[in-house]
Design a protein around this motif. Sequence first.
Motif, short mmCIF file in Angstrom:
data_model
loop_
_atom_site.label_atom_id
_atom_site.label_comp_id
_atom_site.label_asym_id
_atom_site.label_seq_id
_atom_site.Cartn_x
_atom_site.Cartn_y
_atom_site.Cartn_z
N ARG A 1 18.16 167.15 42.04
CA ARG A 1 18.92 166.91 43.28
C ARG A 1 18.61 165.47 43.69
N TRP B 1 14.46 162.03 45.09
CA TRP B 1 15.07 163.07 44.27
C TRP B 1 14.12 164.24 44.17
N ARG C 1 10.18 173.76 43.62
CA ARG C 1 10.84 172.48 43.91
C ARG C 1 9.77 171.39 43.95
N LEU D 1 23.93 166.71 42.24
CA LEU D 1 23.19 167.73 41.48
C LEU D 1 23.46 167.54 40.00
N LEU D 2 22.40 167.52 39.21
CA LEU D 2 22.52 167.36 37.76
C LEU D 2 21.79 168.51 37.07
N GLU D 3 22.43 169.09 36.07
CA GLU D 3 21.78 170.11 35.26
C GLU D 3 21.08 169.42 34.11
N LEU E 1 13.29 168.03 41.65
CA LEU E 1 13.57 168.89 40.50
C LEU E 1 13.32 170.33 40.91
N GLU E 2 14.27 171.18 40.61
CA GLU E 2 14.11 172.62 40.84
C GLU E 2 13.89 173.23 39.46
N ALA F 1 16.01 175.20 31.65
CA ALA F 1 17.03 174.64 32.53
C ALA F 1 16.42 174.29 33.87
N CYS F 2 16.86 173.16 34.43
CA CYS F 2 16.41 172.75 35.76
C CYS F 2 17.55 171.99 36.43
N VAL F 3 17.40 171.75 37.70
CA VAL F 3 18.40 171.00 38.46
C VAL F 3 17.70 169.82 39.14
N CYS G 1 13.98 170.63 31.61
CA CYS G 1 12.69 170.14 32.12
C CYS G 1 11.54 170.96 31.53
#
Length: 88
Positions: free
Chosen positions: A24, A32, A40, A6-8, A34-35, A20-22, A11
């Motif tokens: 995965r 991969w 998602r 998981l990377l912060e 993106l949240e 901010a997004c995450v 986006c």
Amino acid sequence: MSEPQLLELRCRREQGPWQACVMRIEAIGERWSLELGGQRLDFRHDGSGKVEMQQKSRGPWGPVSSHWSKDQALCWGTVCALGQIPLD
């Protein structure tokens, strides 16, 4: 199977505001997601240079072009991510 990484990141969609997004990462450079803003977005890459995106769970997959934006973000279609993204 190992846990996803998981990377912060930051986006945006369609030139909207950065938020901010995450990210995965299931398999670096292959699968991969993106949240972002409660949604998602799933991505897959088969190694041939083609990337596909799925906007809703179980929805249709569609091709997206990958490119770098002028502000150094990595984009897939109209979705861009900014941060330390592992490429391989």
